[in-house]
Design a protein around this motif. Structure first.
Motif, PDB file in Angstrom:
ATOM      1  N   SER A  81      44.764  33.341  40.712  1.00 43.01           N
ATOM      2  CA  SER A  81      44.118  34.290  39.804  1.00 43.01           C
ATOM      3  C   SER A  81      45.166  35.137  39.093  1.00 43.01           C
ATOM      4  O   SER A  81      44.840  35.920  38.214  1.00 43.01           O
ATOM      5  CB  SER A  81      43.153  35.193  40.574  1.00 43.01           C
ATOM      6  N   ASP A  82      46.426  34.998  39.474  1.00 44.84           N
ATOM      7  CA  ASP A  82      47.492  35.766  38.850  1.00 44.84           C
ATOM      8  C   ASP A  82      48.771  34.925  38.740  1.00 44.84           C
ATOM      9  O   ASP A  82      49.693  35.061  39.537  1.00 44.84           O
ATOM     10  CB  ASP A  82      47.774  37.029  39.652  1.00 44.84           C
ATOM     11  N   PRO A  83      48.837  34.036  37.762  1.00 43.36           N
ATOM     12  CA  PRO A  83      50.007  33.150  37.651  1.00 43.36           C
ATOM     13  C   PRO A  83      51.297  33.880  37.315  1.00 43.36           C
ATOM     14  O   PRO A  83      52.383  33.349  37.530  1.00 43.36           O
ATOM     15  CB  PRO A  83      49.607  32.194  36.515  1.00 43.36           C
ATOM     16  N   TRP A  84      51.193  35.107  36.797  1.00 41.48           N
ATOM     17  CA  TRP A  84      52.406  35.853  36.486  1.00 41.48           C
ATOM     18  C   TRP A  84      53.106  36.331  37.754  1.00 41.48           C
ATOM     19  O   TRP A  84      54.306  36.575  37.756  1.00 41.48           O
ATOM     20  CB  TRP A  84      52.087  37.051  35.597  1.00 41.48           C
ATOM     21  N   LEU A  85      52.352  36.484  38.831  1.00 47.78           N
ATOM     22  CA  LEU A  85      52.974  36.941  40.068  1.00 47.78           C
ATOM     23  C   LEU A  85      53.666  35.808  40.806  1.00 47.78           C
ATOM     24  O   LEU A  85      54.833  35.897  41.164  1.00 47.78           O
ATOM     25  CB  LEU A  85      51.921  37.584  40.985  1.00 47.78           C
ATOM     26  N   ASP A  86      52.936  34.723  41.059  1.00 39.65           N
ATOM     27  CA  ASP A  86      53.524  33.679  41.881  1.00 39.65           C
ATOM     28  C   ASP A  86      53.781  32.382  41.135  1.00 39.65           C
ATOM     29  O   ASP A  86      54.331  31.448  41.712  1.00 39.65           O
ATOM     30  CB  ASP A  86      52.657  33.407  43.116  1.00 39.65           C
ATOM     31  N   GLN A  87      53.400  32.298  39.880  1.00 39.50           N
ATOM     32  CA  GLN A  87      53.701  31.149  39.026  1.00 39.50           C
ATOM     33  C   GLN A  87      53.576  29.823  39.767  1.00 39.50           C
ATOM     34  O   GLN A  87      54.537  29.108  39.985  1.00 39.50           O
ATOM     35  CB  GLN A  87      55.090  31.292  38.435  1.00 39.50           C
ATOM     36  N   PRO A  88      52.385  29.493  40.203  1.00 37.84           N
ATOM     37  CA  PRO A  88      52.203  28.270  40.981  1.00 37.84           C
ATOM     38  C   PRO A  88      52.052  27.048  40.090  1.00 37.84           C
ATOM     39  O   PRO A  88      52.035  27.133  38.875  1.00 37.84           O
ATOM     40  CB  PRO A  88      50.879  28.543  41.676  1.00 37.84           C
ATOM     41  N   THR A  89      51.943  25.906  40.750  1.00 36.72           N
ATOM     42  CA  THR A  89      51.308  24.796  40.065  1.00 36.72           C
ATOM     43  C   THR A  89      49.829  24.937  40.365  1.00 36.72           C
ATOM     44  O   THR A  89      49.440  25.423  41.414  1.00 36.72           O
ATOM     45  CB  THR A  89      51.841  23.450  40.593  1.00 36.72           C
ATOM     46  N   GLY A  90      49.003  24.526  39.439  1.00 33.93           N
ATOM     47  CA  GLY A  90      47.567  24.667  39.615  1.00 33.93           C
ATOM     48  C   GLY A  90      46.912  25.366  38.456  1.00 33.93           C
ATOM     49  O   GLY A  90      47.538  25.606  37.422  1.00 33.93           O
ATOM     50  N   ALA A  91      45.635  25.687  38.624  1.00 35.30           N
ATOM     51  CA  ALA A  91      44.813  26.186  37.528  1.00 35.30           C
ATOM     52  C   ALA A  91      44.755  27.704  37.500  1.00 35.30           C
ATOM     53  O   ALA A  91      44.879  28.365  38.535  1.00 35.30           O
ATOM     54  CB  ALA A  91      43.416  25.604  37.635  1.00 35.30           C
ATOM     55  N   PHE A  92      44.529  28.253  36.299  1.00 38.09           N
ATOM     56  CA  PHE A  92      44.364  29.691  36.160  1.00 38.09           C
ATOM     57  C   PHE A  92      43.633  29.995  34.859  1.00 38.09           C
ATOM     58  O   PHE A  92      43.542  29.144  33.972  1.00 38.09           O
ATOM     59  CB  PHE A  92      45.713  30.420  36.193  1.00 38.09           C
ATOM     60  N   SER A  93      43.112  31.208  34.763  1.00 40.92           N
ATOM     61  CA  SER A  93      42.462  31.668  33.537  1.00 40.92           C
ATOM     62  C   SER A  93      43.535  32.175  32.582  1.00 40.92           C
ATOM     63  O   SER A  93      44.448  32.891  32.985  1.00 40.92           O
ATOM     64  CB  SER A  93      41.458  32.784  33.830  1.00 40.92           C
ATOM     65  N   SER A  94      43.402  31.805  31.321  1.00 39.18           N
ATOM     66  CA  SER A  94      44.415  32.158  30.336  1.00 39.18           C
ATOM     67  C   SER A  94      44.252  33.592  29.865  1.00 39.18           C
ATOM     68  O   SER A  94      43.135  34.064  29.624  1.00 39.18           O
ATOM     69  CB  SER A  94      44.312  31.208  29.140  1.00 39.18           C
ATOM     70  N   LEU A  95      45.376  34.264  29.718  1.00 39.64           N
ATOM     71  CA  LEU A  95      45.389  35.551  29.043  1.00 39.64           C
ATOM     72  C   LEU A  95      45.581  35.330  27.547  1.00 39.64           C
ATOM     73  O   LEU A  95      46.125  34.314  27.119  1.00 39.64           O
ATOM     74  CB  LEU A  95      46.516  36.430  29.578  1.00 39.64           C
ATOM     75  N   ALA A  96      45.118  36.303  26.767  1.00 39.37           N
ATOM     76  CA  ALA A  96      45.205  36.196  25.314  1.00 39.37           C
ATOM     77  C   ALA A  96      45.723  37.493  24.730  1.00 39.37           C
ATOM     78  O   ALA A  96      45.500  38.580  25.274  1.00 39.37           O
ATOM     79  CB  ALA A  96      43.835  35.870  24.722  1.00 39.37           C
ATOM     80  N   THR A  97      46.418  37.393  23.593  1.00 38.71           N
ATOM     81  CA  THR A  97      46.883  38.577  22.883  1.00 38.71           C
ATOM     82  C   THR A  97      45.740  39.118  22.041  1.00 38.71           C
ATOM     83  O   THR A  97      45.771  39.117  20.809  1.00 38.71           O
ATOM     84  CB  THR A  97      48.110  38.252  22.010  1.00 38.71           C
ATOM     85  N   VAL A  98      44.723  39.576  22.750  1.00 31.26           N
ATOM     86  CA  VAL A  98      43.519  40.144  22.144  1.00 31.26           C
ATOM     87  C   VAL A  98      43.272  41.497  22.802  1.00 31.26           C
ATOM     88  O   VAL A  98      43.178  41.585  24.030  1.00 31.26           O
ATOM     89  CB  VAL A  98      42.300  39.225  22.343  1.00 31.26           C
ATOM     90  N   ASP A  99      43.193  42.540  21.986  1.00 34.49           N
ATOM     91  CA  ASP A  99      42.957  43.886  22.489  1.00 34.49           C
ATOM     92  C   ASP A  99      41.566  43.967  23.118  1.00 34.49           C
ATOM     93  O   ASP A  99      40.568  43.652  22.468  1.00 34.49           O
ATOM     94  CB  ASP A  99      43.082  44.890  21.344  1.00 34.49           C
ATOM     95  N   ALA A 100      41.500  44.385  24.375  1.00 38.07           N
ATOM     96  CA  ALA A 100      40.228  44.400  25.095  1.00 38.07           C
ATOM     97  C   ALA A 100      39.221  45.375  24.489  1.00 38.07           C
ATOM     98  O   ALA A 100      38.021  45.146  24.568  1.00 38.07           O
ATOM     99  CB  ALA A 100      40.458  44.737  26.564  1.00 38.07           C
ATOM    100  N   SER A 101      39.715  46.431  23.875  1.00 36.90           N
ATOM    101  CA  SER A 101      38.796  47.451  23.348  1.00 36.90           C
ATOM    102  C   SER A 101      38.212  47.073  21.998  1.00 36.90           C
ATOM    103  O   SER A 101      37.048  47.369  21.706  1.00 36.90           O
ATOM    104  CB  SER A 101      39.515  48.800  23.242  1.00 36.90           C
TER     105      SER A 101
END
Length: 593
Positions: free
Chosen positions: A181-201
């Motif tokens: 659920s956090d590929p930036w922390l442990d950078q695994p192989t496997g699946a994850f939800s993509s982050l986007a350069t989209v302002d949440a607000s």
């Protein structure tokens, strides 16, 4: 601020250029000029609205380059998009913001670039971005420690509870590939939800123009000039020393010059930075002489080592009740009207995302038989770079890196993603999902060079897609894996049964079918890198570890062209990180850090 003298002249107001301009102009004593060939499109709804990114292709915000005919892609010329706008490609991309793969960054240092490893670059990735919700991901973790003003606003792409999220992760997990659920922390192989350069607000694109430039555009020591095309770098030679003193550019149909008291910083991108160097007399003397350009500095690596992610989609019909963006692809008036109203009033719905919501980094050789794996190893051995290879010893470094990656079950050698829509050239009825594979670390190395000394002529871009025999083998196996994945539970529950492919040719009977499909359908993912590689000069490098051009004073390059080995994922996050680090390097050289 009107002047013909600045401390720093930055060529290109794109993803990297505006980062460097923002950071350097923090010191009020620095006079900074940015020259951008495109216009400011920050008020353009096509730029602001995430789902409209593809409408910018072939528009006035896109350089609209074409590759040379590609022999391994049935002789096709591939469309190559690059942002011609303030903000560069960050203004027209699909907003995907994924981690680079630590092993790929570490390979930069191993190629001869001390200090350019994951540990040294990690904090600069963090510096560039903020994730909505107190910089937390879905499980409450921070992607990276953040103690710096981080302009780019991130959010999870699309609806986090859309059915595709759990189906995607669940299937990869069932296949034995770790899910994070956090590929930036442990950078695994496997699946994850993509982050986007989209302002949440606001659910609008967050990019270098809005994030780095707009908050500081009124600084008295910063000038950004749009619709200004730089034609050449001006040099001065004294004895054996050559230095950049300024640039010549065209503005309002007039030729003008500007002087850089400290440095010229080229940030024109991997397709244009080598072009500008060659137009200015820096590069391979044979190419320069052939085009009537006097040699200022012999640097054969300019324009070589071009790398790109070659990508290939397959469309599969989904169950009718699955919510997709197909009505937008078909331009159905009622659906568009509803989507626009929902986006305007609630900042959500189909227009709030590019539709690319899921990713996976997979050790593809783990999915292959022992015989196939051994055959790949043999093919790698048979195609080791020869001494005197046109791309210097980077080809040997790259070969070693890819060989190690392919034989390590903990390292990703294949990348997959999904798109919540059909992706064919002609819209069709129905509900569709598109599954996509791309080759993260191609062994094929291309080039980009001038065709003439005319500044407005597009360069000759030859990525040499799939020219290395290992590349098409790996990508063909990835394409076959997509079919296996689509038939696997729980993802198969999202698809009509039996599986119905948009293109019947995507139902591969064997590996040769997959290769033929690739030759007819593979395209660029528009991730250009390496054409002014950061490497020692004797290895074919163009810039050193401080991003200074070899043999020339007061000239740096800061963009994706300096990347010696392309990263696993989309390049956007890496370009921001390089630019942030470059700003610190420049400040340090002038005693400010």
């Amino acid at each position: 601020m009107s002047s013909t003298l600045f401390d720093f002249v930055i060529v290109g107001g794109g993803t990297a250029g505006l980062v460097v301009a923002s950071r350097l102009s923090e010191n009020s004593a620095h006079r900074v000029l940015v020259l951008e060939a495109g216009s400011d499109h920050s008020d353009d709804p096509r730029v602001k609205t995430p789902a409209f990114y593809a409408t910018l292709f072939q528009s006035d915000a896109d350089w609209g380059f074409k590759s040379e005919p590609q022999p391994q892609l049935n002789g096709r010329s591939i469309g190559l998009h690059q942002g011609r706008a303030l903000g560069g490609s960050s203004a027209i991309n699909a907003q995907v913001f994924v981690p680079p793969g630590k092993h790929a960054i570490d390979a930069w240092e191993e190629s001869g670039n001390p200090g350019w490893n994951w540990q040294g670059l990690e904090s600069y990735y963090a510096r560039s971005h903020t994730l909505a919700g107190a910089t937390q991901t879905t499980d409450g973790h921070s992607p990276l420690e953040q103690n710096f003003h981080s302009p780019i606003q991130l959010s999870l792409s699309g609806d986090p509870v859309h059915a595709i999220q759990e189906a995607w992760k669940g299937t990869f997990q069932a296949e034995g590939h770790y899910v994070s659920s956090d590929p930036w922390l442990d950078q695994p192989t496997g699946a994850f939800s993509s982050l986007a350069t989209v302002d949440a607000s606001t659910k609008e694109r967050s990019y270098s123009t809005t994030a780095y430039y707009h908050p500081i555009k009124n600084r008295n020591n910063l000038q950004v000039l749009t619709d200004a095309v730089v034609e050449r770098i001006i040099f001065e030679t004294e004895g054996s020393a050559t230095r950049a003193t300024g640039v010549q550019y065209r503005y309002d149909d007039k030729i003008q010059t500007v002087t850089a008291a400290k440095e010229v910083i080229v940030a024109a991108g991997a397709l244009q930075s080598p072009k500008l160097l060659e137009l200015s007399g820096v590069g391979n003397s044979e190419i320069l002489s052939r085009n009537g350009i006097q040699v200022v500095k012999e640097l054969p690596g300019v324009g070589e080592n071009l790398q790109d992610h070659v990508v290939c989609p397959i469309g599969i019909q989904a169950v009718d009740e699955l919510e997709t963006m197909d009505p937008l692809a078909r331009q159905e008036p009622d659906a568009i009207a509803h989507a626009m109203q929902q986006y305007a009033t609630e900042q959500k719905g189909m227009l709030a995302s590019s539709g690319m919501t899921t990713y996976a980094y997979v050790p593809i050789t783990a999915e292959l038989s022992q015989d196939t794996t051994e055959a790949l190893k043999k093919l790698l051995h048979q195609n080791q770079p020869k001494v005197g290879h046109a791309h210097g010893s980077l080809a040997a470094d790259l070969h070693g890196f890819v060989t190690k990656t392919l034989t390590d079950s903990t390292k990703p050698s294949g990348v997959f993603l999904s798109v919540l829509s059909q992706a064919g050239p002609t819209p069709v009825p129905g509900t569709w999902l598109t599954l996509v594979a791309y080759l993260p670390h191609p062994l094929s190395l291309g080039s980009v060079h001038i065709k003439s000394k005319q500044p407005l002529e597009s360069p000759a871009i030859d990525p040499k897609y799939l020219s290395h025999p290992v590349d098409i083998e790996i990508l063909a196996h990835q394409m076959r894996y997509l079919g296996h994945f689509a038939a696997s539970s729980p993802f198969s529950k999202l698809l009509k049964q039996p599986l119905h492919y948009m293109d019947p040719a995507a139902e591969f009977a064997d590996i040769d079918d997959a290769k033929e499909y690739l030759r007819s359908n593979a395209i660029s993912m528009w991730h250009y890198a390496g054409s002014c590689a950061m490497l020692p000069e004797e290895k074919g490098g163009v810039v050193d570890t401080r991003l200074k051009v070899h043999g020339i004073n007061n000239l740096r390059i800061v963009d994706s062209s300096v990347v010696p080995i392309i990263t696993t994922g989309n390049l956007q996050s890496t370009v921001y990180a390089i630019a942030e680090k470059a700003a610190d390097l420049i400040k340090a050289d002038y005693g400010e850090v």
